[in-house]
Scaffold this active site. Structure first.
Site, PDB file in Angstrom:
ATOM      1  N   ILE A 124       4.929  18.926 -10.530  1.00  0.00           N
ATOM      2  CA  ILE A 124       5.915  18.260 -11.389  1.00  0.00           C
ATOM      3  C   ILE A 124       5.329  16.929 -11.813  1.00  0.00           C
ATOM      4  CG2 ILE A 124       8.227  17.251 -11.503  1.00  0.00           C
ATOM      5  CD1 ILE A 124       8.302  20.270 -11.303  1.00  0.00           C
ATOM      6  N   HIS A 125       5.257  16.692 -13.132  1.00  0.00           N
ATOM      7  CA  HIS A 125       4.691  15.414 -13.572  1.00  0.00           C
ATOM      8  C   HIS A 125       5.230  14.935 -14.911  1.00  0.00           C
ATOM      9  CE1 HIS A 125       2.270  18.128 -16.040  1.00  0.00           C
ATOM     10  NE2 HIS A 125       1.998  17.100 -16.799  1.00  0.00           N
ATOM     11  N   ARG A 126       5.965  15.771 -15.646  1.00  0.00           N
ATOM     12  CA  ARG A 126       6.385  15.371 -16.991  1.00  0.00           C
ATOM     13  C   ARG A 126       7.441  14.269 -16.937  1.00  0.00           C
ATOM     14  NH1 ARG A 126       5.119  18.155 -21.300  1.00  0.00           N
ATOM     15  NH2 ARG A 126       7.036  17.515 -22.328  1.00  0.00           N
ATOM     16  N   ARG A 161       2.145   9.933 -10.917  1.00  0.00           N
ATOM     17  CA  ARG A 161       3.389   9.560 -11.597  1.00  0.00           C
ATOM     18  C   ARG A 161       4.594  10.031 -10.786  1.00  0.00           C
ATOM     19  NH1 ARG A 161       3.326  12.375 -16.622  1.00  0.00           N
ATOM     20  NH2 ARG A 161       2.359  10.590 -17.653  1.00  0.00           N
ATOM     21  N   ASP A 211       6.128  22.114 -14.443  1.00  0.00           N
ATOM     22  CA  ASP A 211       6.531  21.688 -15.788  1.00  0.00           C
ATOM     23  C   ASP A 211       5.310  21.524 -16.684  1.00  0.00           C
ATOM     24  OD1 ASP A 211       5.411  19.370 -14.753  1.00  0.00           O
ATOM     25  OD2 ASP A 211       7.272  18.211 -14.768  1.00  0.00           O
TER      26      ASP A 211
END
Length: 382
Positions: free
Chosen positions: A221-223, A254, A295
């Protein structure tokens, strides 16, 4: 339209070696992965310019050497870490100056990053043909910065290399001249095939991170839509912790920083988190996983090569092909994510079905088709 890329006849030289350079501009890790084979096939004609949009001094050299890419002909400075508007404006200026000093016969960009938008504009303003690899993807979601980048690049592109028939039809529907569209397939197929390590090496890496094949889910998950909303991020992490099997999560910086800012360290503690991994290591983890959750745009493509089921935690996607082929499902955080995971894990025939389902992203020869199309564009008298 059910079009397929044309077969690629083997030829030892795909492009004349003696013409003006073809400049490949890239600035992020996914661009390095997806343009590595294109850069190699350009041979002596190729010039790589690295914008440093994603720049880590300890990893950049590893990316280039790991994918056997030519060393950058030029590297921009002062781009990484800036806001989008500063990144794009600075790159347009610096790339424009660079193109004026050594004018290429074409500029190749890939995907939908700030680098793509800036390089396409700079080349166009300099009167240099633009080749857009992975052209025609559309989410129709203007809240995605990537959607704006790919549309801006598309307006100034001279050769659109569409990875799928869906992408090609998007371009045709927008009025792009069919003669300027090449159906190539997606370069991710050959990138995965070239990067996937031997099974024995993959199993050793699984043991190193403390998991066993087919006994865990792999999540990335990074968006910003997921990390910049504390409630949404908490919902994702909480639901992942409820999965009926361990969840391994290589933690993007992030995501880690966002979770700590939002006081979600306890939620991370309930998952099996590890440091970020390189592409080969990620493929090992993905190949060994029973279920993928992500994502990422690239994972939506890679899952179709690895034959793994994927839950896409996003509001929208520009890659519907993986969903239509049965590899992926678009879900929202929270209970919908959990229910979808339970359904996939309970489907005893899912993996067997996916194993015989062709990837909708092509046959592994996209890079060759792209370089052949570039040769026709820049060597019309050849």
């Amino acid at each position: 339209m059910n079009a397929q890329p044309a077969a690629v006849p083997w030829t030892p030289t795909l492009i004349r070696p003696d013409g003006p350079p073809v400049t490949v501009v890239l600035g992020t890790r996914p661009e390095i992965i997806k343009l590595s084979q294109v850069s190699r096939l350009l041979g002596r004609r190729g010039r790589v310019v690295f914008t440093g949009q994603h720049y880590d001094p300890s990893l950049t050299d590893t990316f280039f050497t790991g994918f056997k890419m030519p060393a950058p002909h030029a590297t921009l400075r002062g781009v990484g870490g800036s806001s989008q508007i500063i990144q794009i404006s600075r790159m347009i200026t610096d790339l424009g100056n660079l193109f004026a000093e050594e004018r290429p016969s074409a500029v190749v960009v890939q995907g939908d990053t700030n680098t793509v938008s800036a390089a396409a504009q700079a080349a166009h303003y300099c009167g240099i043909p633009v080749v857009h690899v992975e052209a025609g993807l559309r989410s129709y979601d203007r809240n995605m910065p990537e959607e704006i980048n790919r549309r801006v690049a598309g307006t100034v592109t001279d050769l659109h290399c569409a990875p799928t028939a869906t992408a090609m039809n998007n371009l045709l529907g927008e009025g792009v001249d069919p003669s300027r569209i090449e159906l190539t397939g997606n370069t991710i197929v050959e990138a995965v095939q070239l990067s996937l390590p031997p099974v024995e090496d993959s199993l050793r890496f699984l043991e190193h991170v403390g998991v066993q094949a087919d006994s865990y889910a792999l999540a990335t998950i990074h968006r910003p839509e997921n990390t910049d909303d504390a409630a949404r991020l908490r919902s994702i992490l909480t639901e992942l912790a409820k999965f009926p099997l361990p969840v391994l999560m290589p933690l993007h910086p992030r995501t880690r920083n966002a979770a700590l800012r939002a006081g979600l360290g306890d939620a991370l503690d309930r998952l099996h988190t590890v440091e970020p991994v390189d592409h080969t290591q990620f493929l090992s983890l993905a190949r060994g996983a029973r279920l993928l959750v992500s994502d990422s745009g690239g994972v939506q493509e890679e899952c179709t090569v690895l034959k793994k089921p994927l839950l896409v935690v996003r509001n929208s996607t520009e890659r519907p092909e993986a969903i239509q082929a049965g590899f992926a499902q678009l879900v929202q955080p929270g209970s919908q994510l959990g229910r979808a995971a339970d359904a996939m894990l309970a489907d005893g025939g899912l993996h067997a079905r996916l194993a015989v389902t062709p990837s909708p992203y092509g046959d592994g020869h996209a890079s060759e088709r792209i370089v052949q199309a570039v040769a026709r564009l820049v060597d019309r008298d050849g």
